[in-house]
Design a protein around this motif. Structure first.
Motif, short mmCIF file in Angstrom:
data_model
loop_
_atom_site.label_atom_id
_atom_site.label_comp_id
_atom_site.label_asym_id
_atom_site.label_seq_id
_atom_site.Cartn_x
_atom_site.Cartn_y
_atom_site.Cartn_z
N ARG A 1 37.62 59.31 32.42
CA ARG A 1 39.08 59.60 31.44
C ARG A 1 40.13 58.99 31.77
NH1 ARG A 1 34.64 58.63 28.77
NH2 ARG A 1 34.04 60.63 27.65
N PRO A 2 41.10 58.92 31.37
CA PRO A 2 42.81 58.33 32.01
C PRO A 2 43.16 59.36 32.92
CG PRO A 2 42.45 57.40 29.59
CD PRO A 2 41.46 58.63 29.76
N SER A 3 42.90 60.79 32.30
CA SER A 3 43.45 61.44 32.60
C SER A 3 42.93 62.39 34.70
CB SER A 3 43.42 63.15 31.81
OG SER A 3 42.27 63.36 31.38
N ASP A 4 41.86 61.38 34.99
CA ASP A 4 41.37 61.86 36.01
C ASP A 4 41.42 61.34 36.87
OD1 ASP A 4 39.37 63.03 34.19
OD2 ASP A 4 37.55 61.40 34.06
N GLY A 5 42.33 60.23 36.68
CA GLY A 5 43.31 59.49 37.73
C GLY A 5 42.86 58.29 37.51
N PRO A 6 43.46 57.38 39.17
CA PRO A 6 44.11 55.86 39.03
C PRO A 6 41.85 55.20 39.30
CG PRO A 6 44.76 57.01 41.00
CD PRO A 6 44.33 57.38 40.57
N VAL A 7 42.30 53.84 38.39
CA VAL A 7 40.87 53.29 38.52
C VAL A 7 41.65 51.51 39.11
CG1 VAL A 7 39.95 51.39 36.77
CG2 VAL A 7 39.85 54.35 36.38
N LEU A 8 40.83 51.19 39.74
CA LEU A 8 40.40 50.12 41.19
C LEU A 8 40.26 49.29 40.30
CD1 LEU A 8 41.92 49.90 43.37
CD2 LEU A 8 39.59 49.77 44.25
N VAL A 9 41.03 48.04 40.33
CA VAL A 9 39.96 46.38 39.35
C VAL A 9 40.59 45.47 41.12
CG1 VAL A 9 40.59 44.74 38.32
CG2 VAL A 9 40.47 46.95 37.71
N THR A 10 39.28 44.91 42.05
CA THR A 10 39.13 43.91 42.85
C THR A 10 39.57 42.74 41.85
OG1 THR A 10 36.80 43.81 42.82
CG2 THR A 10 38.16 45.33 43.73
N GLY A 11 39.85 41.92 42.39
CA GLY A 11 39.46 40.09 41.98
C GLY A 11 40.59 40.04 41.03
N ALA A 12 41.98 40.95 40.66
CA ALA A 12 42.29 40.91 39.81
C ALA A 12 43.10 39.47 38.95
CB ALA A 12 43.30 42.01 39.35
N THR A 13 43.27 38.46 40.05
CA THR A 13 43.78 37.26 39.08
C THR A 13 43.07 36.83 38.53
OG1 THR A 13 44.01 36.60 41.12
CG2 THR A 13 45.83 37.64 40.34
N GLY A 14 41.27 37.11 38.92
CA GLY A 14 40.26 36.64 37.92
C GLY A 14 40.44 36.80 36.14
N GLY A 15 38.46 35.98 36.05
CA GLY A 15 38.52 35.73 34.75
C GLY A 15 38.53 37.61 34.50
N ARG B 1 40.80 58.26 46.47
CA ARG B 1 41.87 58.00 45.80
C ARG B 1 41.81 58.00 44.31
NH1 ARG B 1 45.53 53.69 48.32
NH2 ARG B 1 47.19 54.66 45.75
N TRP B 2 40.23 56.95 43.80
CA TRP B 2 39.61 56.55 43.10
C TRP B 2 38.87 57.26 41.59
CZ3 TRP B 2 43.90 53.72 43.95
CH2 TRP B 2 43.50 52.94 45.31
N ALA B 3 39.02 57.05 40.53
CA ALA B 3 38.42 58.14 39.58
C ALA B 3 37.40 56.50 38.99
CB ALA B 3 39.54 58.31 38.89
N GLY B 4 38.20 55.80 38.82
CA GLY B 4 37.07 54.43 38.22
C GLY B 4 36.92 53.00 39.18
N ALA B 5 36.14 52.37 39.17
CA ALA B 5 36.78 51.00 39.97
C ALA B 5 35.54 49.67 39.22
CB ALA B 5 35.54 50.85 40.94
N VAL B 6 35.51 48.57 38.46
CA VAL B 6 35.64 47.51 38.58
C VAL B 6 35.58 46.18 39.47
CG1 VAL B 6 35.33 45.71 36.70
CG2 VAL B 6 36.32 48.08 36.49
N ASP B 7 34.44 46.50 40.18
CA ASP B 7 34.14 45.59 41.27
C ASP B 7 33.84 43.96 40.86
OD1 ASP B 7 34.65 44.51 44.38
OD2 ASP B 7 32.58 44.67 44.33
N VAL B 8 34.58 42.88 41.52
CA VAL B 8 33.34 41.71 40.71
C VAL B 8 33.95 41.04 42.74
CG1 VAL B 8 35.19 41.74 39.21
CG2 VAL B 8 35.92 40.53 41.49
N ALA B 9 34.11 41.88 43.71
CA ALA B 9 33.29 41.30 44.91
C ALA B 9 32.26 41.85 44.84
CB ALA B 9 34.25 41.90 45.22
N GLY B 10 31.42 42.19 45.19
CA GLY B 10 30.33 42.80 45.98
C GLY B 10 30.74 42.71 48.22
N GLY B 11 30.07 42.28 48.66
CA GLY B 11 29.94 42.73 50.05
C GLY B 11 30.72 43.56 50.48
N HIS B 12 31.57 43.42 51.56
CA HIS B 12 32.42 44.81 51.91
C HIS B 12 33.49 45.25 51.06
CE1 HIS B 12 35.10 46.53 54.92
NE2 HIS B 12 34.30 46.30 55.88
N VAL B 13 34.08 44.35 50.50
CA VAL B 13 34.73 45.36 49.46
C VAL B 13 33.83 46.07 48.09
CG1 VAL B 13 36.59 44.80 46.99
CG2 VAL B 13 36.48 42.97 49.19
N LEU B 14 33.52 45.70 47.88
CA LEU B 14 32.18 46.87 47.21
C LEU B 14 32.57 47.89 48.46
CD1 LEU B 14 31.53 48.03 44.43
CD2 LEU B 14 29.06 46.42 45.41
#
Length: 330
Positions: free
Chosen positions: A146-160, A214-227
């Protein structure tokens, strides 16, 4: 006859990509024939067109995992002539001819009626990338983030996928932290609703099994070491959605985040997504997308320019969404 971007293999085994005029009889089997109005350029399309990834599995191929257009012929009672429909995934552009053509023919189960609130251009400004982003957001909601749970991370954020994910999460009230290798795009990401922008290098450095939570949730498009780094920095009971491999297929992580913090890793499959979930995701997109912001993160290229745009996408020279204009018959 219809015009299409056509990939075939040469006698030497190399790929050759060119615009071709093809007879209607060349169209593959399917229940519904669609006059394509718009398509889009996704990471997978770029890999297919350039041959940098083993995406195409049947030859010759008309690429394009996305299409939006008008039903011209149908033997399925689920659709009517003149109806606007959307195609994304389902093997289009991989095993079955896809959307980079004036006409396509597919099984009816692959198509979704265009939901009210979107036109064909807007549907392709979202495309598979926006659809995937919506699946990620729905998975975070389903897992209880939920939004109240904390920040949500998005990697590859300038991509589609990343751009639309930032926009959707911000619209839903989440505090979005965007990760990018192009910090000069910080104003762009903030215009989509990012609260903070972090350099990708922070997630490529050597990491410990557990980092600061730090992160309550995340959307990862990278995989690998970043994930792996994302998982190591999740809060207890955090949820990571994984939908891409731009950073590699490997996953050099430990079990620590999962057994010591109860982190959940959710895989997102946008290609063979069940039809009810596919329809629900498109409906949510129609309800949630800020059309002005969507227009701001989209640009249009003609079908003939797709090969060069594919090279530019893989070289990180593009941002946001690339909508492909399909030329209409006279």
């Amino acid at each position: 006859m219809f015009e299409a971007l056509y990939i075939e293999k040469t006698a030497e085994g190399a790929q050759h990509v060119a615009l071709r005029t093809l007879p209607d009889e060349a169209l593959p089997q399917g229940d519904v024939t669609v006059r394509v109005l718009w398509s889009s350029l996704n990471y997978k399309d770029a890999l297919a067109i350039t041959g940098r990834g083993p995406v195409v599995r049947a030859w010759p191929m008309v690429p394009g995992v996305d299409a939006a257009g008008i039903v011209e012929q149908t033997t399925s009672p689920a659709f009517q002539v003149g109806q606007t429909v959307v195609l994304n995934g389902c093997g289009a552009g991989e095993l079955h001819w896809g959307g980079y053509a004036q006409r396509l023919r597919v099984p009816a189960d692959w198509l979704v009626p265009l939901p009210a609130g979107l036109d064909a251009f807007q549907a392709m400004a979202l495309g598979t990338a926006g659809f995937t982003a919506m699946l990620c957001v729905m998975a975070l909601e389903r897992e209880g983030v939920r939004p109240s749970d904390g920040p949500v991370l998005v990697t590859g954020a300038t991509g589609g996928v990343g751009s639309v994910a930032v926009m959707l999460l911000a619209r839903l009230g989440y505090e979005v932290v965007a990760v990018t290798g192009r910090l000069e795009e910080q104003p762009y990401l903030q215009s989509l609703g990012a609260h903070e922008v972090l350099p990708r290098a922070l997630f490529e450095a050597p990491l410990r099994p557990l980092e600061k939570a730090r992160w309550a949730g995340a959307v990862d498009v990278a995989g690998g070491h970043v994930l792996a780094a994302v998982c190591a920095g999740m809060r207890p009971q955090g949820v990571v959605t994984a939908c891409g491999l731009a950073g590699g297929m490997d996953f050099p992580a430990t079990v620590a985040p999962f057994i010591l913090r109860g982190v959940t890793l959710v895989g997102i499959d946008s290609v063979m997504c069940p039809r009810p979930l596919r329809q629900a995701a498109w409906q949510r997109l129609a309800e949630l997308v800020d059309l002005k912001r969507l227009a701001g993160l989209s640009r249009t290229v003609p079908l003939a320019a797709v090969p060069q745009a594919a090279e530019d996408l893989l070289e990180s020279r593009l941002k946001g969404r690339i909508v492909v204009e399909i030329p209409q018959p006279a």
